[in-house]
Design an enzyme around this catalytic site. Structure first.
Site, PDB file in Angstrom:
ATOM      1  N   THR A 108       0.638  -1.090   0.064  1.00 48.74           N
ATOM      2  CA  THR A 108      -0.153   0.076  -0.160  1.00 48.74           C
ATOM      3  C   THR A 108       0.649   1.481  -0.125  1.00 48.74           C
ATOM      4  OG1 THR A 108      -1.861  -1.321   0.619  1.00 48.74           O
ATOM      5  CG2 THR A 108      -1.790   1.476   1.124  1.00 48.74           C
ATOM      6  N   ASP A 164      -8.198   3.652  -4.506  1.00 50.56           N
ATOM      7  CA  ASP A 164      -7.271   4.871  -3.371  1.00 50.56           C
ATOM      8  C   ASP A 164      -5.999   5.007  -3.866  1.00 50.56           C
ATOM      9  OD1 ASP A 164      -8.990   2.321  -2.169  1.00 50.56           O
ATOM     10  OD2 ASP A 164      -6.796   1.240  -1.473  1.00 50.56           O
ATOM     11  N   ASP A 186     -13.008   3.366  -3.077  1.00 45.29           N
ATOM     12  CA  ASP A 186     -13.092   3.744  -1.931  1.00 45.29           C
ATOM     13  C   ASP A 186     -11.675   4.922  -2.368  1.00 45.29           C
ATOM     14  OD1 ASP A 186     -14.742   2.321  -1.050  1.00 45.29           O
ATOM     15  OD2 ASP A 186     -12.121   0.517  -0.253  1.00 45.29           O
ATOM     16  N   ARG A 247     -18.509   3.745   2.228  1.00 41.36           N
ATOM     17  CA  ARG A 247     -18.645   2.372   2.679  1.00 41.36           C
ATOM     18  C   ARG A 247     -18.027   3.065   4.621  1.00 41.36           C
ATOM     19  NH1 ARG A 247     -16.585  -2.378  -0.572  1.00 41.36           N
ATOM     20  NH2 ARG A 247     -14.558  -1.835  -1.211  1.00 41.36           N
ATOM     21  N   TRP A 249     -15.300   1.878   6.693  1.00 44.57           N
ATOM     22  CA  TRP A 249     -13.919   0.745   6.515  1.00 44.57           C
ATOM     23  C   TRP A 249     -13.476   1.031   8.094  1.00 44.57           C
ATOM     24  CZ3 TRP A 249      -8.522   2.696   5.170  1.00 44.57           C
ATOM     25  CH2 TRP A 249      -7.427   1.537   5.863  1.00 44.57           C
TER      26      TRP A 249
END
Length: 336
Positions: A108, A164, A186, A247, A249
């Site tokens: 990430t 992301d 997201d 949403r 997380w």
């Protein structure tokens, strides 16, 4: 000219020679470094300019980037605060920092085209892009920007990715003004506190019945403020009614997270789902999170039982200034 062995760049409290040798020249001299891919600046890459900023610099270091596309990841380490990174022309599309790094090979953090690990960074008038091609290579996180330190300001900045795109994570505050954020799944996410003021937030299509989620907040339950989108526009090329506002997380199943998102005084395009714009994530119900709206407009805006609306009295305490003030009274908000 391009940085050669004979060139010295004046930075805070020192002259930095090629190769990183520092020679004292007096306290608090200003740092001014010019980046130009064609060799007409001090260095050719943005990372080389960051490397020239002295560790623990107390005065502002200004890195001016000339028009061009700059391929390669940029990392600002924790010991290099007080940097202003600015595109020279004032037009964000003229200066592009780009990389193609997916999470499935780089992790990430390693996928981020730009990683800001130091406090008090300001970025203006440029584009940060992750060019990883989901359609060709498969879905993966692929961050354009990872905000990892506190008090970050962005003005006239374009952040472009797919999944992301933007992560603000940890005890950080970030303020985005008149900026553009593009993605699909997201693409504004994390546990940080982030404000999007007078921004365009663009949902790119995946050509599916579910074209993604604008936000995925992971605000700790102990913190009042998470993500605020205010006086902005939610746009996109995704089909009508195919994009969720967000949403909740819970990283690693963290039950102490209590995601918070407010979208207020914002124009919502037809791509936003009207009947139920919030949805569950990984077994956690959106109804248990702090997800709400206030006085939105446009074809994607309506009021029903699946769209919690903040009251006028509560909304008075959910302004950009309140989100960002923290314990030190930080106020980067542009007014007027």
């Amino acid at each position: 000219m391009y940085l050669r062995e004979t060139l010295a760049v004046t930075v805070a409290g020192a002259t930095i020679l090629a190769g990183g040798l520092a020679v004292a020249t007096g306290a608090q001299a200003a740092t001014a470094i010019t980046v130009a891919a064609d060799g007409t600046g001090d260095v050719r890459t943005v990372q080389a300019a960051v490397d020239l900023v002295p560790a623990n610099n107390a005065s502002t270091a200004t890195i001016t980037v000339k028009k061009g596309t700059y391929a390669g990841r940029v990392v600002v380490p924790a010991n290099k605060p007080n940097i202003v990174l600015v595109g020279a022309t004032g037009t964000a599309t003229d200066v592009v920092i780009t990389a193609s790094r997916p999470q499935n090979t780089d992790g990430t953090e390693g996928s981020a085209t730009v990683l800001l690990g130091a406090k008090d960074i300001e970025v203006r008038n440029l584009t940060i892009r992750n060019d990883y091609n989901e359609a060709a290579n498969g879905a993966s996180q692929a961050l354009a920007l990872y905000v990892k330190a506190d008090r970050q300001r962005f003005r006239n900045v374009r952040l472009i990715g797919d999944q992301d795109t933007l992560l603000t994570h940890g005890s950080v505050r970030a303020y985005f003004y008149k900026s553009y954020i593009e993605g699909d799944v997201d693409f504004i996410y994390g546990s940080g506190t982030s404000v999007f003021d007078n921004c365009e937030i663009y949902s790119s299509t995946r050509n599916q019945s579910n074209n993604g989620y604008v936000t995925a907040s992971a605000t700790p339950g102990s913190r009042t403020y998470g993500i605020l989108i205010v006086n902005s526009r939610l746009t996109g090329d995704a089909g009508a009614g195919t994009v969720y506002l967000g949403r909740p997380w819970h990283p690693g199943g963290d039950t102490t997270a209590n995601p918070q998102v407010l979208i207020r005084n914002t124009a919502l395009g037809a791509h936003i789902r009207t009947a139920q714009p919030w949805t569950d994530m990984s077994g956690f119900s959106w109804k248990d999170a702090r997800l709400s709206e206030y006085r939105n407009t446009g074809p994607g805006a309506t009021v029903n039982s699946n769209r919690p609306q903040m009251s006028d009295a509560t909304a008075a305490n959910y302004t950009a200034q309140k989100y960002l003030a923290g314990s030190d009274g930080w106020n980067p908000v542009v007014t007027g």
